[in-house]
Structures are given as C-alpha cells and as structure tokens.
Design a protein around this motif. Structure first.
Motif, mmCIF file in Angstrom:
data_model
loop_
_atom_site.group_PDB
_atom_site.id
_atom_site.type_symbol
_atom_site.label_atom_id
_atom_site.label_comp_id
_atom_site.label_asym_id
_atom_site.label_seq_id
_atom_site.Cartn_x
_atom_site.Cartn_y
_atom_site.Cartn_z
ATOM 1 N N SER A 44 -16.464 -14.103 1.374
ATOM 2 C CA SER A 44 -15.534 -13.044 0.962
ATOM 3 C C SER A 44 -15.373 -13.012 -0.549
ATOM 4 C CB SER A 44 -14.166 -13.249 1.621
ATOM 5 O OG SER A 44 -14.216 -12.940 2.990
ATOM 6 N N ARG A 63 -13.736 -8.393 2.631
ATOM 7 C CA ARG A 63 -12.464 -8.707 3.285
ATOM 8 C C ARG A 63 -12.644 -9.066 4.764
ATOM 9 N NH1 ARG A 63 -11.166 -9.178 -1.186
ATOM 10 N NH2 ARG A 63 -9.674 -7.959 -2.418
ATOM 11 N N SER A 75 -2.354 -11.809 -2.669
ATOM 12 C CA SER A 75 -2.639 -10.752 -1.694
ATOM 13 C C SER A 75 -1.683 -9.581 -1.860
ATOM 14 C CB SER A 75 -2.536 -11.311 -0.261
ATOM 15 O OG SER A 75 -3.483 -12.334 -0.063
ATOM 16 N N THR A 80 -7.540 -2.995 3.670
ATOM 17 C CA THR A 80 -7.989 -4.378 3.841
ATOM 18 C C THR A 80 -6.971 -5.394 3.301
ATOM 19 O OG1 THR A 80 -9.260 -4.175 1.778
ATOM 20 C CG2 THR A 80 -10.437 -3.784 3.836
ATOM 21 N N ASN A 81 -6.441 -5.132 2.089
ATOM 22 C CA ASN A 81 -5.445 -6.051 1.534
ATOM 23 C C ASN A 81 -4.155 -6.036 2.345
ATOM 24 O OD1 ASN A 81 -6.933 -7.037 -0.754
ATOM 25 N ND2 ASN A 81 -6.612 -5.079 -1.764
ATOM 26 N N ASN A 87 -2.668 -7.617 -4.950
ATOM 27 C CA ASN A 87 -3.875 -6.823 -4.661
ATOM 28 C C ASN A 87 -3.503 -5.545 -3.906
ATOM 29 O OD1 ASN A 87 -5.867 -8.436 -5.836
ATOM 30 N ND2 ASN A 87 -6.054 -9.727 -4.027
ATOM 31 N N GLN A 108 -12.894 -12.801 5.792
ATOM 32 C CA GLN A 108 -11.609 -13.478 5.621
ATOM 33 C C GLN A 108 -10.614 -13.062 6.698
ATOM 34 O OE1 GLN A 108 -10.730 -15.941 2.962
ATOM 35 N NE2 GLN A 108 -9.466 -16.211 4.782
ATOM 36 N N GLU A 121 -16.704 -10.182 -3.204
ATOM 37 C CA GLU A 121 -15.693 -9.589 -4.076
ATOM 38 C C GLU A 121 -16.156 -9.612 -5.528
ATOM 39 O OE1 GLU A 121 -10.962 -9.969 -3.918
ATOM 40 O OE2 GLU A 121 -11.904 -11.709 -4.870
ATOM 41 N N ILE A 128 -4.708 -8.306 5.395
ATOM 42 C CA ILE A 128 -4.604 -9.728 5.041
ATOM 43 C C ILE A 128 -3.160 -10.110 4.769
ATOM 44 C CG2 ILE A 128 -5.172 -11.437 3.259
ATOM 45 C CD1 ILE A 128 -7.928 -10.143 3.038
#
Length: 246
Positions: free
Chosen positions: A77, A169, A190, A223-224, A193, A172, A81, A227
């Motif tokens: 991941s 992502r 996170s 995606t963030n 982000n 993860q 990134e 997470i």
C-alpha cells in the motif's frame, strides 16, 4: 467612498490571492459577492492544505518509531502510494497548475519516501526483490518528475495514477478487515488524509482543474474514509483498570 473605490481598482494580490474586491466590499459594510469570495476561499484552503501536508504523515512515522513495529501495515500500500504521489506531482508541474492546487503532493512525496524507508527498516530483512524495486524507483522518478517523457505516455501515467491510489488503499483495507485490527495505522494521519481529500474537491472545482484531478480527490475521500472508519471500528477499548491508573 473614495477609499473603497480605490480598493476595488487595486489588485491586492498575494500568492495568487486577490483581496481587492473583498476589502472593497467590507469597507462599504457589504458582504463580498460570491464570485469574489469563493476563489479567495479556495486559494486560502488550498494553501492551508499545503501547510498541513507538511506534517500529515508525521503521526504515522512517530507511531512506528515509538513502537518499533510495522504490525498491520501493508508494505504494498505504501509503495503504491509513493508511485501515485510521484506521478501526480509530475503531472501537475507539467500542466503548470497553481501551486495552491497541488503543493501538498511535494510534501507528501517527501514524507512517503521517509516512511517507506522506515517501514523497510522495521520489516523482515530486505530481499533482492525489494532492493530492485527501490533502485528502479530511484532511476525512473527523476525522469518522470522532470517531465522528460513522451506527452502521450504522461497522460497514460496520470490516468493510471487514480487506479494506483485506489489499489494502494485496497491491500490495507483488506488487511484491516481480515485481521479485524488496524495495527500501527495512525488515526491522525488517516483523518488528515480524509479531510485533505474532502477540501481538495472544493478547491479543484474552484481552480477549474482537469476532471482527472477532481476524480483523484473523490477516490481519496472514499478510500481514506473507509480506512478511517475501520480504525474507529476495530479500535480496542481501554481496560477499566488502565483508566483508573491514569
């Protein structure tokens, strides 16, 4: 008023931000018009993102160093990134976009390189495959950042960077799901982000950046956000005894 008229005609521009029309409206005790206020707010938010980006990954770096562990972190991941940041930064520079529209990518790239180095250090002994990936990146990244590649290839690379960020992502997210734990993932990193992607959607619309740039921010929100929700979901409650001791 003569003073407000002078302000209106003056271009009080600082770092690409024109304060003239806003100050003129305030001098007349009026609310600045939408077409005057929104571009200024967009620029200010853009620079706020750039400023905040200088420390986005610091909580994650400090957490790894504190615990001397990369438990629960997906190396793939972070590697993907890094590639995504490199392509995105190179494209924005190549397109001549204003620094407020992409400046955070420069700081995120630097921190991503440091983070990868720390993850490699605390991971099992690096094999030849890992060294090859590191050397390949060091050899190609300067060429991409300098824009010394075919324009058509540049467009293909940038189009692929959305898939790269998404794929960065997914490992993860999947690892968090299977482990029912987020390990050493930093909530603060996170969250920053996620918030950065949210604000960048607004600034991208105001700056009239290409649709592909806007889509990258939307993918970042999804995606963030996923997470971030996993960190909240899998966070272990603090034992009652530990609370009493505190």
């Amino acid at each position: 008023m003569a003073w407000s008229a002078n302000l209106e005609t003056m271009e009080l521009e600082i770092l690409g931000m024109n304060f003239g029309c806003v100050l003129s409206a305030l001098a007349d005790a009026k609310i600045p018009e939408k077409q005057c206020l929104l571009p200024l707010v967009s620029k200010l938010l853009g620079y706020c993102i750039v400023a905040a980006s200088t420390t986005v990954k610091l909580p994650q770096i400090l957490k790894i160093l504190k615990h001397r562990s990369v438990r629960g972190l997906s190396v793939a991941s972070f590697e993907l990134e890094l590639i995504g940041y490199t392509i995105a930064l190179a494209y924005c520079i190549h397109k001549g976009l204003p620094f407020s529209a992409y400046g955070e990518l420069a700081f995120l790239l630097i921190q991503a390189i440091i983070l990868i180095g720390i993850i490699y250090y605390y991971s099992p002994p690096m094999g030849s495959k890992t060294w090859m990936k590191a050397l390949l990146y060091c050899g190609l990244a300067p060429t991409v950042l300098a824009g010394k590649i075919d324009p058509g290839l540049f467009e293909i690379l940038y189009a692929s960077q959305h898939a790269i960020f998404f794929c960065a992502r997914v490992p993860q997210i999947w690892k968090n799901f299977t482990n029912k734990s987020t390990g050493e993932l930093s909530f603060l990193t996170s969250f920053m982000n996620f918030a950065g992607s949210l604000v960048r959607v607004f600034t991208s619309i105001q700056e009239k950046t290409p649709l592909s740039v806007l889509m990258g921010s939307v993918i970042g929100i999804v995606t963030n956000g996923t997470i971030l929700s996993q960190i909240a979901m899998y966070q272990k409650p603090v034992p009652k005894k530990a609370k009493k001791e505190e």
